[in-house]
Design a protein around this motif. Structure first.
Motif, short mmCIF file in Angstrom:
data_model
loop_
_atom_site.label_atom_id
_atom_site.label_comp_id
_atom_site.label_asym_id
_atom_site.label_seq_id
_atom_site.Cartn_x
_atom_site.Cartn_y
_atom_site.Cartn_z
N SER A 124 -9.52 62.21 43.38
CA SER A 124 -9.18 64.08 43.68
C SER A 124 -7.61 63.77 44.20
CB SER A 124 -9.87 64.26 44.68
OG SER A 124 -11.10 63.95 43.59
N SER A 125 -6.74 63.74 42.96
CA SER A 125 -5.43 64.16 43.83
C SER A 125 -4.56 64.25 42.52
CB SER A 125 -4.54 62.86 44.63
OG SER A 125 -3.32 63.04 44.96
N SER A 126 -3.91 65.62 42.28
CA SER A 126 -3.04 65.83 41.20
C SER A 126 -1.42 65.00 41.86
CB SER A 126 -2.28 66.42 40.96
OG SER A 126 -3.92 67.99 41.74
N THR A 143 -8.68 74.34 40.48
CA THR A 143 -8.62 74.68 42.22
C THR A 143 -8.77 76.11 41.97
OG1 THR A 143 -6.91 72.97 43.11
CG2 THR A 143 -7.51 74.68 43.89
N GLY A 163 -1.57 68.65 45.99
CA GLY A 163 -2.11 68.44 44.91
C GLY A 163 -2.85 67.12 46.09
N ILE A 164 -3.16 67.39 46.38
CA ILE A 164 -4.41 66.31 47.54
C ILE A 164 -6.11 66.36 47.72
CG2 ILE A 164 -1.90 64.70 48.89
CD1 ILE A 164 -3.50 66.72 51.39
N SER A 202 -9.06 67.39 48.36
CA SER A 202 -9.35 68.70 50.01
C SER A 202 -8.18 69.69 49.65
CB SER A 202 -10.43 68.35 50.85
OG SER A 202 -11.91 67.50 50.11
N ALA A 203 -7.36 69.67 49.19
CA ALA A 203 -6.56 71.05 49.40
C ALA A 203 -7.01 72.33 49.34
CB ALA A 203 -5.15 70.83 49.37
N GLY A 204 -7.48 72.20 48.47
CA GLY A 204 -8.09 73.30 48.12
C GLY A 204 -8.77 74.21 49.42
N ASP A 243 -14.56 68.52 43.83
CA ASP A 243 -12.88 67.88 43.58
C ASP A 243 -12.22 67.39 42.80
OD1 ASP A 243 -10.46 68.31 44.86
OD2 ASP A 243 -10.21 67.07 46.83
N ARG A 271 -12.60 69.99 40.22
CA ARG A 271 -10.98 70.64 39.32
C ARG A 271 -9.41 70.31 39.38
NH1 ARG A 271 -12.79 72.04 45.18
NH2 ARG A 271 -11.25 70.67 46.69
N THR A 272 -9.80 68.84 39.69
CA THR A 272 -8.33 67.81 40.14
C THR A 272 -8.38 67.52 38.65
OG1 THR A 272 -9.06 67.07 42.08
CG2 THR A 272 -6.78 65.78 41.09
N ASN A 322 -7.05 70.44 36.96
CA ASN A 322 -6.02 70.93 36.98
C ASN A 322 -4.31 69.77 36.07
OD1 ASN A 322 -6.91 72.59 39.06
ND2 ASN A 322 -6.08 71.07 40.64
#
Ligand code: ASP
Length: 411
Positions: A273-275, A312, A352-353, A355-357, A386, A389-390, A393
């Motif tokens: 879950s992290s771009s 996101t 890009g971490i 739950s940043a959204g 997440d 959506r990641t 992304n």
């Protein structure tokens, strides 16, 4: 014995992770096997992300500076810039449009009442950050002491400094030849380390998915089922139909071809879950499997990982309408246009971490006067959504690099 290819190992690991996670979930959190298993998977998953993050900053720094220097040598810089930004803006616009259309059509949240969530909201405090301030803070964060940005792992500020350094290297020409060679070798060596980290990817991915699946709250998922279905359905539409279609129309590459080359990165994005954490893997897939020229991938992919977030943006727009339905407010067209624009900005500004959204979501809600505290309702399902959506992304970044390569080579 010969091990199956890394791609196969990663896919198997993802399935194993989900199955074991479900099994742990069925045993309950008090079971001693589950406790031990969750401790181990938490540790392994975090270590895998730590390894990716360790290599992330040197990689971004070297790849952007070298990318710019090489582009300029080929007189392509301007075209690459423009096509990258146009493609990012275009796909994000489609994503937000889809999110809004689907939410207007299916109306998730209508008929439910926000009072049902009073407990969750009561304990929640949000940071108030209206749009102009968010924008100012975003701009302010772009330019930093490069050593501080490198040390703090501030990807966006590193991207900007590396861009400037790349331009300076080109302007200096022969004078800074040694620095350019140093950066080129730096890039090569970081990619070598990435390939070592990838040996551990199957283990890391399985561990991350076990933890994620085992710790979900099933009751909450039931209440939010309709909203989740709308979001997942729309994300899949964007990721499986729209983006591959654009890729096919512009480059002639089939979805299957793309999937084969991109799956390492897509599965890693899903699990982490992290771009940003996935970026080293995304670079590797773009250059080594999808055959994007390093100077194009080196520019498009790291930039995309920080500003291009279709998933996101789509999610933020859909979630704003969901909250509006819960509160019983019908957003008119103008208000929806405001949601449209702020969701795009929020996605650009989200790091890009995991739950940043959720953090930038506050801004979208406030832009149309919705209660920011309502994001407390979304928190329990956020980590689950997440993942997807990641993945979208990251997919957008890889497709972007292929499209830009094609557009630049045409002219
Ligand atoms: N986790 C997402 C990413 O890294 C950002 C978000 O939507 O929370 O791309």
């Amino acid at each position: 014995m010969k091990l199956p290819s890394l791609n196969i190992q990663i896919l198997v690991a993802a399935v194993v992770g989900v199955v074991v996670g479900l099994y742990f979930h069925s045993l309950g959190a008090d079971n001693s096997l589950v406790k031990g298993g969750l401790y181990a998977s938490g540790l392994i998953g975090t270590l895998f992300i730590d390894l990716l993050k360790m290599i992330l900053i040197p990689l971004v720094f070297c790849s952007i500076a070298v990318g710019i220097a090489n582009l300029r040598q080929h007189q392509q810089m301007h075209r690459v810039w423009v096509s990258t930004l146009v493609f990012f803006a275009f796909t994000t616009t489609i994503a937000v449009g889809l999110g809004l259309l689907a939410s207007n059509y299916f109306k998730p949240g209508a008929g439910m009442q926000i009072a049902m969530f009073a407990d969750a909201m009561g304990e929640f405090k949000t940071q108030q950050l209206p749009l102009p301030e968010f924008f100012a803070q975003f701009l302010h964060g772009l330019f930093m002491n490069p050593f501080q940005a490198l040390a703090n792992g501030n990807v966006l500020a590193v991207v900007i400094f590396a861009l400037i350094l790349g331009v300076a290297l080109v302007m200096g020409g022969e004078r800074y030849k040694n620095i350019l060679v140093l950066l080129q070798e730096g890039l090569e060596i970081t990619m070598r380390i990435v390939s070592w980290v990838m040996v551990l990817a199957p283990l890391g991915i399985a561990a991350l998915l076990i933890k994620l699946v085992a710790t979900q709250d099933a009751a909450m998922l039931g209440t939010m089922a309709k909203f989740m279905t709308v979001v997942i359905g729309t994300l899949l539409l964007h990721g499986i139909v729209i983006l591959p279609l654009l890729l096919f129309l512009i480059t002639g590459k089939t979805p299957l071809w793309f999937w084969r080359g991109a799956r390492e990165s897509l599965v890693t994005a899903f699990a982490t879950s992290s771009s940003s954490a996935t970026l080293p893997v995304t670079m590797r897939c773009s250059v080594q499997h999808l055959h994007v020229k390093p100077e194009i991938a080196g520019f498009v992919v790291p930039l995309g990982a920080t500003i291009n977030m279709d998933g996101t943006a789509l999610y933020e727009a859909a979630a704003a309408l969901f909250i509006a339905n819960l509160v019983g407010i019908d957003l008119n067209l103008t208000q929806q246009m405001i949601v449209f624009v702020t969701a795009m900005i929020a996605a650009v500004g989200a790091p890009g971490i995991p739950s940043a959204g959720m953090v930038t979501m506050v801004m979208v809600l406030q832009s149309v006067g919705l209660p920011a505290e309502a994001i407390a309702i979304l928190l329990p399902i956020d980590r689950l959504l997440d993942t997807l959506r990641t993945t979208v992304n990251v997919q957008g970044d890889m497709i972007g690099s292929l499209v830009v390569q094609k557009l630049v080579s045409k002219t």
